[in-house]
Each structure stands twice: as structure tokens, then as C-alpha cells.
Design an enzyme around this catalytic site. Structure first.
Site, short mmCIF file in Angstrom:
data_model
loop_
_atom_site.label_atom_id
_atom_site.label_comp_id
_atom_site.label_asym_id
_atom_site.label_seq_id
_atom_site.Cartn_x
_atom_site.Cartn_y
_atom_site.Cartn_z
N GLY A 90 42.76 53.72 37.73
CA GLY A 90 44.09 53.36 38.22
C GLY A 90 44.74 52.44 37.20
O GLY A 90 45.66 52.81 36.48
N CYS A 106 56.76 28.25 47.53
CA CYS A 106 56.44 26.87 47.91
C CYS A 106 54.96 26.58 47.78
O CYS A 106 54.30 26.22 48.76
CB CYS A 106 56.90 26.65 49.35
N1 LLP Z 1 38.12 53.99 42.92
C1 LLP Z 1 37.83 53.17 43.95
C2 LLP Z 1 36.93 53.61 45.00
C3 LLP Z 1 38.39 51.89 44.00
O1 LLP Z 1 38.10 51.09 45.00
C4 LLP Z 1 39.27 51.48 42.96
C5 LLP Z 1 39.87 50.16 43.00
C6 LLP Z 1 39.56 52.38 41.93
C7 LLP Z 1 38.95 53.62 41.94
C8 LLP Z 1 40.49 52.04 40.81
O2 LLP Z 1 40.07 50.95 40.05
P1 LLP Z 1 40.86 50.60 38.69
O3 LLP Z 1 40.61 51.71 37.71
O4 LLP Z 1 42.30 50.49 39.03
O5 LLP Z 1 40.29 49.29 38.28
N2 LLP Z 1 43.47 44.30 43.31
C9 LLP Z 1 42.47 44.15 42.27
C10 LLP Z 1 41.76 45.44 42.00
C11 LLP Z 1 41.18 46.05 43.24
C12 LLP Z 1 40.59 47.37 42.95
C13 LLP Z 1 40.34 48.10 44.19
N3 LLP Z 1 39.71 49.36 43.97
C14 LLP Z 1 43.12 43.62 41.02
O6 LLP Z 1 44.31 43.33 41.04
O7 LLP Z 1 42.44 43.39 40.03
#
Ligand code: LLP
Length: 474
Positions: free
Chosen positions: A318, A391
Site C-alpha cells: 500500500g 489544541c
Molecule cells: N496487508 C495487510 C494485511 C495489512 O494489514 C496492511 C497494512 C497491508 C497489507 C499494507 O501495508 P503497507 O504496504 O501499506 O505497509 N497506519 C499505519 C500502517 C498500518 C498498516 C496496516 N496494515 C501507518 O501509518 O504506518
């Protein structure tokens, strides 16, 4: 050492972090942090052929600026590098109808994890045979919609869910392909909140305690379910492939046991997403070609050691696709010079957004970078902290960056790397209006997600329905 007046008075409290170098020219862009089309002319940042000064004049600030060419290039690079895999773009990083269509155009599959994301995919006309559904506690509505739409796979995360999906499929007269989410017992080198394969967290069935094999057995026994294979996602913003290697070894070993002990061949395996990107000069991500080579080598090596044929693989990036494709442009409202003990100083630059459009610094202590985006400056660099308008003292956008000393109200400041988990985790804290996402390409802008209005905010507040009729326009 603690100062008598508190932690903030400790020596060095206002110093730049050791990784942050004072630039010889604070106007210069650190190109590896920015979308591919970004450049500066006379100090004005241009992305996708659009000057951000013009973009803000037309669309206001703050605004997320999405470089279409950059997004498509990154999606394509993953598709090409991982040509033998299925690449699922993880919509949780950022999803809207337009982006779902770009993902389809570039030949990728789509991973969704909620009714909302699934509905966006449906609205975009995404081929459901290329969609996967995730989540550790999917609602019945989510499950039924996914089964009805005929999604390619549902990734199962609990024993209750195995039953729920099996029953839903039976009720709807379908056979549903599923994967079993496993936890490989790996501590990924990332922030604790985004590491997902160690034992003491909520995702997946443990391989170590036998629950994963048990889950697979139950799937195999359910006539309305078809086992596609195992799924492992070890975490997010990861740079070393060592974690993937250990996970792949353990998941492949389980894959082999499934075939030996249950006599079932599961044709696929998913290794998740989590590939890191550069937010600052501290980060050194691998490119998709390097990742593909390393991951394929790992899986082939482990499969050979187990004497099995490697399953067909999929991944779910992602952040690595959308993260670097966006930046956020803010307008500076106030500037404050803070000195401590008469020596160290830092310039606090308050912008018109903050933790409502980027929660990551507050939530994960994440570092970002920024640049003055609206003009050239000949002033020397000063250590600055870009803060929001909320805030809270923790409402920080960029903890430390060198900006020209004459940064002032009315300037635009742009932050790179905000494509992933910024708009998608944005909130209405302090009743902030979430910013728009404006796509740029070949000198043209296109609003793909519009700015929220006060009417949007009040639409769910049923206390006094006079509000929206009283001329409370945005
Ligand atoms: N597949 C699964 C099952 C996941 O849970 C996630 C991300 C992805 C793929 C994609 O991961 P990426 O390639 O985007 O790292 N909010 C956090 C990241 C949470 C990720 C949740 N799952 C942040 O801002 O770092």
C-alpha cells in the site's frame, strides 16, 4: 539528566536530531523524498506540471496533492517486478474511486478491509475477481456483501469468522475462496503498533501453538469454502527482508504440513505488504525489482529445502505505491521563535492543518520532512518544527527540519510522503474539515476527493437541524 524545570529543559532539547544535516541551500529539494515530477522553479514547488501556488489559489489549503504519473509508475513498477505474483494494492493506505480505477488500469488487484473500501471498489467498477477482503472482525454485512459480489478471496482471521463466512456462503448458495491469516511469530523491525506477526497481537492464527493448522482443517471441512492458501503480513514500514525470510520459512513449513497431514494442496500464499518508504534522509527503501528478487529467492530456497513446489505468491503493498506519490501543502499562519536557557533555539511554524490530516507523528512518532514551497529565500537555514492548529502540544507535522530563517505567515510549506495513512486516517478533531485530494498531471488539476464543508460536518449532528439552513456555508 532531568532539569529542575522539567524534561524540556534538559541539555540539547532543542538540537537537531543527529540524522538531520543542515543543508547548504534550504531551498533545494531532496529529490528521493518527492513525487517523480516534483521540482522547484524560482523556489515554487511544481508537481505534475502544476505550481503549488496556483493550486492553493484555486483549491485552498491544506491540500493533499497526488501525482498521478508517480502513482501509476509505482503501481506499474510493482506489477512488472512481481510479474509472477498477484499484486494487491492495499486500499487502506489511501483509496478513492479514481485511485481504484488507476489500480485497475495498471493491472493490479485490490485489497480492501471494510464495507466502505469494498463499496468504493464496487463503485469504481473494479473486477471483483481481483479483490480480496481483510479484517480481524468483519461484520456480517461485510461478509455477505463480499460473498454476494463474488470477491476473489476473503482472508479469515478467527474461528468465529470461519463459521460466519461458511454459513454466509452456504446461505447465498456460493462457494467462497478463502485464505487463512497466520502469525509467524516474527518481531518486525518497525513501530510496535504496526508490527503484526509476533504472538502477542490480535491478527492471525498462531503457527506455533497449532491454531493455524486447526483453522486450515476447519476451512477444509466446510463445504462452502475453498482453501486458497495461507496469508502472512508481518507489519508495515519495514526495510530489512530478514523478517520476511523468517516468516516465509515458517509459513511454507505450515503449507507443507497442510498438504502432508490434511492431504490438501493449497495453491497460493500471500506474503503481505509493509515495504518501507523514505520519509526523511534516514530511510533507504529497496526498489520493487530488488524486493522481488530477494523475496522470490527466499521462497524458492525455502521450498527447495522442504522439497515442495513453491505456491503462487501474492503481495499487498500500500504505502510503497501511494506514499511517495502525494505531498501535503499547508499555509503558514504564525511563526514563533523559542529559545531555551538563552542558547538553543527553534522556530515553531504553525500551519493550517495538523494532526487531523496527518496523525502519524503523534501516533507513531513518525518523522517527516518539508520545504518552503511558494518562494525562494536567501535567508540562512534555521531549525524549525512545523506544528498544526489543534489544541495539543503533540500536534506536530514535522518534528525537525531546516527552513529558511525568514519563513513567515502566508508562505506555503509542503510535506512529502503523505500519500499513505494520512488522508485515510484523517479525522475531524476540533471539527476540522478534512482536506481534499487534488490529482495533478500534465499541468492539469482534478479534485478526486473534495474538501469537507461545515455542512458535511453538521450533517451527522442531529441536535439542532436549523444549523445548515442558517447560511453556515463553508
Ligand atoms: N496487508 C495487510 C494485511 C495489512 O494489514 C496492511 C497494512 C497491508 C497489507 C499494507 O501495508 P503497507 O504496504 O501499506 O505497509 N497506519 C499505519 C500502517 C498500518 C498498516 C496496516 N496494515 C501507518 O501509518 O504506518
Amino acid at each position: 539528566m532531568t532539569h529542575e524545570a522539567g524534561w524540556a529543559h534538559a541539555p540539547g532539547a532543542l538540537r537537531a536530531p543527529s540524522w538531520l544535516r543542515e543543508p547548504s541551500d534550504p531551498n533545494a529539494l531532496v529529490s528521493q523524498l518527492w513525487p517523480q515530477t516534483a521540482h522547484k522553479r524560482d523556489g515554487v514547488l511544481t508537481v505534475g506540471g502544476v505550481r503549488l501556488t496556483d493550486l492553493v489559489a484555486e483549491h485552498g489549503s491544506p491540500t493533499y496533492v497526488l501525482d498521478e504519473q508517480d502513482f501509476r509508475a509505482r503501481a506499474r513498477a510493482f506489477g512488472t517486478a512481481f510479474a509472477d505474483y498477484d499484486v494487491f494494492y492495499a486500499g487502506k493506505a489511501f483509496l478513492c474511486t479514481t485511485v481504484a480505477q488507476w489500480v485497475a488500469d495498471e493491472g493490479l488487484c485490490l485489497d480492501v478491509c471494510s464495507l466502505g473500501e469494498l463499496t468504493v471498489a464496487e463503485r469504481a467498477g473494479f473486477d471483483m475477481a481481483r479483490v480480496g477482503l481483510h479484517g480481524n472482525n468483519k461484520s456480517l454485512a461485510e461478509i455477505e456483501k463480499a460473498v454476494t459480489l463474488g470477491v476473489r478471496r476473503i482472508v479469515l482471521d478467527s474461528f468465529e469468522e470461519i463459521e460466519r463466512v461458511a454459513e454466509a456462503a452456504e446461505r447465498l448458495g456460493r462457494t467462497q475462496s478463502v485464505m487463512v491469516r497466520v502469525k509467524a511469530g516474527v518481531e518486525a523491525h518497525t513501530h510496535e503498533y504496526i508490527a503484526t506477526a509476533h504472538e502477542d497481537q490480535k491478527f492471525g492464527f498462531s503457527i506455533a501453538d497449532g491454531q493455524a493448522l486447526d483453522a486450515v482443517r476447519r476451512v477444509v471441512e466446510a463445504p462452502s469454502l475453498t482453501l486458497l492458501g495461507l496469508h502472512s503480513h508481518i507489519g508495515s514500514q519495514i526495510f530489512q527482508t530478514a523478517g520476511f525470510e523468517v516468516a516465509a520459512r515458517r509459513v511454507l513449513a505450515l503449507h507443507a504440513r497442510v498438504s502432508e497431514e490434511l492431504g490438501v494442496e493449497s495453491p497460493e500464499m500471500d506474503l503481505g505488504g509493509g515495504f518501507g518508504i523514505a520519509y526523511t534522509t534516514q530511510d533507504h527503501p529497496a526498489d520493487p525489482a530488488q524486493l522481488a528478487t530477494e523475496m522470490t529467492k527466499i521462497v524458492e530456497h525455502e521450498s527447495a529445502a522442504l522439497g515442495i513446489e513453491a505456491p503462487r505468491l501474492s503481495i499487498e503493498p500500500g504505502r510503497a505505491i501511494v506514499g511517495p506519490a502525494m505531498c501535503t501543502v499547508y499555509e503558514v499562519g504564525t511563526v514563533k521563535h523559542v529559545t531555551l536557557d538563552g542558547s538553543a533555539s527553534r522556530t515553531y511554524v504553525s500551519v493550517d492543518g495538523g494532526m487531523s490530516d496527518n496523525i502519524r507523528p503523534a501516533l507513531y512518532d513518525a518523522d517527516y520532512s518539508c520545504t518552503l514551497a511558494s518562494r525562494r529565500s536567501d535567508a540562512p537555514p534555521v531549525l524549525a518544527r512545523v506544528v498544526g492548529k489543534h489544541c495539543e502540544a503533540g500536534d506536530i507535522v514535522v518534528k525537525a527540519e531546516f527552513l529558511p530563517a525568514d519563513v513567515r505567515a502566508g508562505d506555503l510549506v509542503a510535506v512529502p510522503g503523505t500519500g499513505a495513512y494520512c488522508r485515510s486516517m484523517a479525522s475531524n478533531y476540533n471539527h476540522a474539515l478534512r482536506p481534499p485530494v487534488v490529482a495533478v498531471r500534465d499541468g492539469e488539476t482534478r479534485v478526486v476527493v473534495r474538501r469537507e464543508t461545515i455542512d458535511d460536518l453538521l450533517a451527522t449532528d442531529l441536535g439542532n437541524d436549523l444549523g445548515t439552513d442558517k447560511g453556515m456555508a463553508p
